[in-house]
Design an enzyme around this catalytic site. Sequence first.
Site, PDB file in Angstrom:
ATOM      1  CG  HIS A   1      -2.693  -0.499  16.857  1.00 35.44           C
ATOM      2  ND1 HIS A   1      -3.149  -1.732  16.471  1.00 35.44           N
ATOM      3  CD2 HIS A   1      -2.205  -0.662  18.117  1.00 35.44           C
ATOM      4  CE1 HIS A   1      -2.950  -2.598  17.456  1.00 35.44           C
ATOM      5  NE2 HIS A   1      -2.381  -1.982  18.463  1.00 35.44           N
TER       6      HIS A   1
ATOM      7  NE  ARG B   1     -12.813  -3.689  11.650  1.00 36.85           N
ATOM      8  CZ  ARG B   1     -12.161  -2.662  12.158  1.00 36.85           C
ATOM      9  NH1 ARG B   1     -12.816  -1.658  12.691  1.00 36.85           N
ATOM     10  NH2 ARG B   1     -10.853  -2.645  12.142  1.00 36.85           N
TER      11      ARG B   1
ATOM     12  CG  ASP C   1      -3.587  -0.899  10.055  1.00 37.94           C
ATOM     13  OD1 ASP C   1      -3.307  -0.016  10.873  1.00 37.94           O
ATOM     14  OD2 ASP C   1      -4.119  -1.984  10.358  1.00 37.94           O
TER      15      ASP C   1
ATOM     16  CG  HIS D   1       0.124  -2.487  13.466  1.00 42.32           C
ATOM     17  ND1 HIS D   1      -0.440  -2.914  12.292  1.00 42.32           N
ATOM     18  CD2 HIS D   1      -0.905  -2.247  14.325  1.00 42.32           C
ATOM     19  CE1 HIS D   1      -1.753  -2.948  12.432  1.00 42.32           C
ATOM     20  NE2 HIS D   1      -2.066  -2.551  13.646  1.00 42.32           N
TER      21      HIS D   1
ATOM     22  CD  GLN E   1      -8.036  -0.871   9.648  1.00 43.71           C
ATOM     23  OE1 GLN E   1      -7.261  -1.813   9.743  1.00 43.71           O
ATOM     24  NE2 GLN E   1      -8.709  -0.397  10.683  1.00 43.71           N
TER      25      GLN E   1
ATOM     26  CB  CYS F   1      -2.875  -5.384  15.032  1.00 41.98           C
ATOM     27  SG  CYS F   1      -4.537  -4.828  15.219  1.00 41.98           S
TER      28      CYS F   1
ATOM     29  CE  LYS G   1     -10.779   4.698  19.006  1.00 40.14           C
ATOM     30  NZ  LYS G   1     -11.544   4.380  17.834  1.00 40.14           N
TER      31      LYS G   1
END
Length: 687
Positions: free
Chosen positions: A542, A391, A411, A413, A409, A362, A496
């Site tokens: 997200h 992570r 991902d 945004h 991910q 992000c 979420k």
Amino acid sequence: MTSVQLPDGSVKEFESSVTVKEVAASIGRGLAKAAMWGEVDNQPVPLDHTIEDGQKVDLKIVTNNDNAALATMRHSCAHVMARAVMRIKKGVQLAFGPTTDSGFYYDFMLEQPLTEDDFKKIEAEMAKIIELDEPFERIEEPRERALQICADMKQDFKVEHINEGLADDETLSFYQQGEFVDLCRGPHIPSPKMIGAFKMLSIAGAYWKGDQDRQQLQRLYATAFFTQEELDQHLENIEEAKKRDHRVLGKKLGLFHIDEMVGQGLVLWTPKGAFVRQQLQDFILSHLRRQGYDQVFTPHIGKLDLYKTSGHFPYYQESQYPAIIDRDHISKLASEGCTCGELSNKMEAGEIEGYLLKPMNCPHHIKIYSSQQRSYRDLPVRLAEFGTVYRWEKSGEIGGLTRVRGFTQDDAHLFVTQEQLSTELAGCLELVKIVFKAMGMDSYSVRVGKRDPSSDKYVGDPKNWELAEQACREAAETLGKPFVEEEGEAAFYGPKIDFVVNDCIGRKWQLGTVQVDYNLPERFDLSYIGPDNKAHRPIMIHRAPFGSMERFIGVLIEHFAGAFPLWLAPEQGRVLSVSEKSEEYARKIEQQLISAGLRITGDYRSEKLGAKIRDGRLDMLPYMLIVGPRDAENGTVSVRDRVEGDLGAMPVAQAIARFQKEVEQKAVRQVFKNDSPGSGSETKNEY
RNA sequence: GCUGCUGUAGCUCAGCGGUAGAGCACUUCAUUGGUAAUGAAGAGGUCGUGGGUUCAAUUCCCAUCAGCAGCUCCA
């Protein structure tokens, strides 16, 4: 005259005294056979219990296909196990011993730890206790007396539980069986002989009341069934489930490799697995284009400042790989004799420049948003990336593809106005649904993850949280599927909507996620110019329909039990020559299929056909194309389908058309129906 | 990270205080076969890593790394 009222309200009357079994028999032969025990006025009694002449009672007949009956029996078995442990070990403190979906456990605090070598002894002692056939007697005591009893028995956990968990109860119940007395809500079975077959399974650590800052107890897992056959079946199911495990199949099918020397939780995608992953990425990409997303690429690291602004650093330091520190700083600090402690202090104070491996995408995407002035006419801005993040998960949490330290991910945004929020949320949820539908996955559950108001790990204004949680709840309602709301499941910046599925042994994994965020736009001071010519704050969404490629594929492997549908299968088919005489024709067929865009290999070994088919089955091939002299003569191939078996000979063109159509449709013809034997959730009869 | 278990050939595993074995896979040879295993021969391992005990360690002890189950955690 004896009068018996059954749970459905109906009343049966008998001339004289009657046993529970006789009542059952009077209702039906099937019921008499399935009956395990009765509950007379809510008290469990054995089947031969006599209801005396003249009595008027409520009776429930408990049968062996009643889940509650099984749980009651298992909990009684837990008492027997605890009693056996106390006989074998000195100074045993009892904690909780509830049942689970598939068995039960009991938590103990022991002076000498138990090991698996103790299982045989414990099981033998349990058998002895059951043989004694002493009933589980219910004892009710007023609060003060109950406290005294637990204190006298030196059961500190029970004392604490009465004081804390049961603070409102005036009367407390115990169950006594011989020398064993345990604070327990019950109910229990009328006789220990009803414990049919039991087995100790494993030993594990567990924190008292699930709090890692409190004592660590030893948890003994076991299971019990009414019959040996059911127990055997259960154990066999567990063995079968293990064969479906994505770690086993991943190795067998050559999908991925995790190497000690590369590092824990760092996945190496081998060609076949990489192919599956790429297919999935292409699939989602085609939907992103349709939904108006723009693709971006961002680097794997970013400066500490970026993460200080986002809030990742230092608050989430524990979950990150340590910072990469600027070379000049390192040599300067080294010459100054800086200690590790000083180093981390200086980093937090911002005196040291460094970089972080990105734990999330992000902040980078936010910087793309804010790289130019945005008008309300530009919104929504949808930035998508297959972004790899790192992570620092604790070593004991890592495993297979479902929990890793580096993952990608799918991902994106979205930067939206308040008015656009619900439409865009719906679009994101739609995408998740498209993914699940395409894979034939229908047994997922939906969870709205909210912040835990008592925790300090969330950033931002509570008012924004209220707004965001409300938006999530409303979006979830549009799914037309029941969902649960759970506190403490939110991301640190916002609530979420998560999509959760079970793996082959019943563990739950979050896959797709959609998150509403009012906080990061604030922290990064994002804005757009509205129609009123003033700056406004956008809202961020997200979202990741797969969640991560790694976890999704891990779950997907188990969902298909390794048998990927044709469009995803790395090897869609294999040409098998019946003998070397047909090799030339077979190779021609292979080339023809490859030219038609299919992923085909050939097996021209001098093995017998049966052996080649067996190998193809073990490799989970969707199709085998068998080619012998007969086919060469007629210009055909004999098609063997993974689902339907031998389809017989057909012209090559017909086979190609069939495969192409199946790929085109992304047909899912087989999934593994997941009724995993798993650990599952626990029930609440725990004290 | 914590509790318990595990680490031996590419894979699945047996073995054990006196420096290793099976099946499958692999290589070669023979075999040329129509829907779940043809036969034979061969090659392949400093027994996770580092210490210690011992005349001797793959075997016992300690540490470490990795894996498994569970707990905790999971942006």
